[in-house]
Scaffold this motif. Sequence first.
Motif, PDB file in Angstrom:
ATOM      1  N   TYR A 350     -43.315  16.904 -36.788  1.00 16.76           N
ATOM      2  CA  TYR A 350     -41.981  16.924 -36.184  1.00 16.76           C
ATOM      3  C   TYR A 350     -41.062  15.989 -36.962  1.00 16.76           C
ATOM      4  CZ  TYR A 350     -44.409  19.044 -32.180  1.00 16.76           C
ATOM      5  OH  TYR A 350     -45.167  19.863 -31.358  1.00 16.76           O
ATOM      6  N   ASP A 360     -38.091  19.260 -28.068  1.00 18.49           N
ATOM      7  CA  ASP A 360     -37.800  17.833 -27.971  1.00 18.49           C
ATOM      8  C   ASP A 360     -36.862  17.449 -29.118  1.00 18.49           C
ATOM      9  OD1 ASP A 360     -37.787  15.079 -27.895  1.00 18.49           O
ATOM     10  OD2 ASP A 360     -39.932  14.871 -27.612  1.00 18.49           O
ATOM     11  N   PRO A 363     -38.354  13.724 -31.331  1.00 21.16           N
ATOM     12  CA  PRO A 363     -39.720  13.339 -31.711  1.00 21.16           C
ATOM     13  C   PRO A 363     -39.713  12.745 -33.111  1.00 21.16           C
ATOM     14  CG  PRO A 363     -39.434  15.631 -32.156  1.00 21.16           C
ATOM     15  CD  PRO A 363     -38.108  15.134 -31.607  1.00 21.16           C
ATOM     16  N   TYR A 493     -49.171  14.732 -29.500  1.00 24.08           N
ATOM     17  CA  TYR A 493     -47.789  14.646 -29.012  1.00 24.08           C
ATOM     18  C   TYR A 493     -47.696  13.828 -27.737  1.00 24.08           C
ATOM     19  CZ  TYR A 493     -43.346  16.031 -26.935  1.00 24.08           C
ATOM     20  OH  TYR A 493     -42.109  16.027 -26.336  1.00 24.08           O
ATOM     21  N   LYS A 497     -45.358  10.433 -27.741  1.00 27.15           N
ATOM     22  CA  LYS A 497     -43.967  10.780 -27.433  1.00 27.15           C
ATOM     23  C   LYS A 497     -43.198   9.633 -26.774  1.00 27.15           C
ATOM     24  CE  LYS A 497     -44.483  12.986 -22.884  1.00 27.15           C
ATOM     25  NZ  LYS A 497     -44.113  14.165 -22.096  1.00 27.15           N
TER      26      LYS A 497
END
Length: 500
Positions: A350, A360, A363, A493, A497
Amino acid sequence: MSILGIDIGTTGTKAIVFSDEGKILTSAYSEYKLISPKPGWVEFDVNLMWEKIFNVIRIVNSDDLVKKDPVTSLSVSTVGESFTPIDSKGNTLYNTIYSTDSRSIKELEYIFTKISPSDLYNINGYPPGFISPLNKILWVKNNMPDIYSKTKKFLFTEDLLFHKLGIADVKIDYSLCSRTLFFDIKNKKWSSKILGEFDIDVNLFSKPSPSGVEIGYVNKDMAENLGFTRKVAVVTGGHDQPCAALGVGAIKDGIAADGMGTVECITTTMNKLVINNNMLNNNFSTQVHVVDDMYVTLAYNLSSGSVIKWYIDVLADEEKNKAKEEGLDIYNYIFSRLTFKPSSLYILPYFSASGTPYLDPKPRGTITGLSLATQKEDIFKALVEGLIFEIAFNIELAENSGVNIKELRAVGGGASSDYWLKLKSSILNKPIKRMDVTEAGCLATMILAGKGTGKFSIEEAISSFIKVDREFYPDEKIRWRYLESFKRYKKIYYLVKNIY
């Protein structure tokens, strides 16, 4: 007589003229840029953009081969959620507001006080979010009342083209309608329930239509301006991703187009609507395909080819020199050194906003497992693995939601790597066909234009014009080596996160 396929994208427009037999006669491309007048605002300079688009058409019409075989029909593939207000005289009132524009967050929150996200999704098949046109149109209504009161039509990129070409009865295709958040996907019409809740007149929008339908002819004066020498039929086209699917022949249930470019997008063809809570929770849209009586769903990673390019630009100077010495392409050189043994690293790819399932915006890419023994090659290999794991995760979620995915058809820069496709096929446990297609969007619109004018059916066009370059099949030994790595990848993740 020849056919013009147009692909209007985010950074530029490509036009290709094809013969009736699918041979490319000529092509042209022109770039333009998005502008940001204020923080969070993202627009096209509408006048500059259309000057560039029309100049591309003029260029292809000036080609000697096209003069000998003039264009007699056209269709278009376009970006999704962008729209432009026009007045009663047909003049644009404001710039085109682009999909990633985030000025309408408050309007989106207001929408949810009237209609829940699940109710919106059940009507439209589109997970509501800041990119949705509905909230942006509400923003115009609330913050630019003078413009809103003068607006006769809000036109999306496709029907704005048709309007500019002088079509009297402008239409917009179903696949593009599906990106608005106010289209009734089950009944294929604008949703009076949704629009009525916010006092938005349904007549502000063009009439929905299937793709591949002839709707008129280019106006005589505009035809002369653009260099057309024959009467040119205009045919409804589609949103870029369903068009890309058609361009690789993904017209049957379970066949997915895999566009492996800067962004990787899996566009899966479905023979029925798949709308349920799992789809919504994972941000999978369901929209009408450009092929009659079919649908598609999208799963995508916003950091794909761009991540590979980052590695080459930042970490691969030594490899660039060695590749140059050996007369090899840098990408082929690096991929040729990889094995089918899992890396000891895990990379969450990401490097920009994430795509599905999280959407999102904040990220960060993560490299886990570094040690003093780590080499640069390990990082590159883990990048490729992470990109494949991300797509595998999306496909797993889609299949658990009721989407049937049997085969991928790959195009784009990433598809040129045999290693990447072999490893992906093995991890996904699905066959992958690398297509002998370079411009799927323009090819699809050529097919739609030909279908709309009765030159051929979609099935005939696919049989004649769309070819497979090479097929890749799962290797069970490779797959088993990566199963544990894939399980671990899916946890990363959620572990990182909250840091950001």
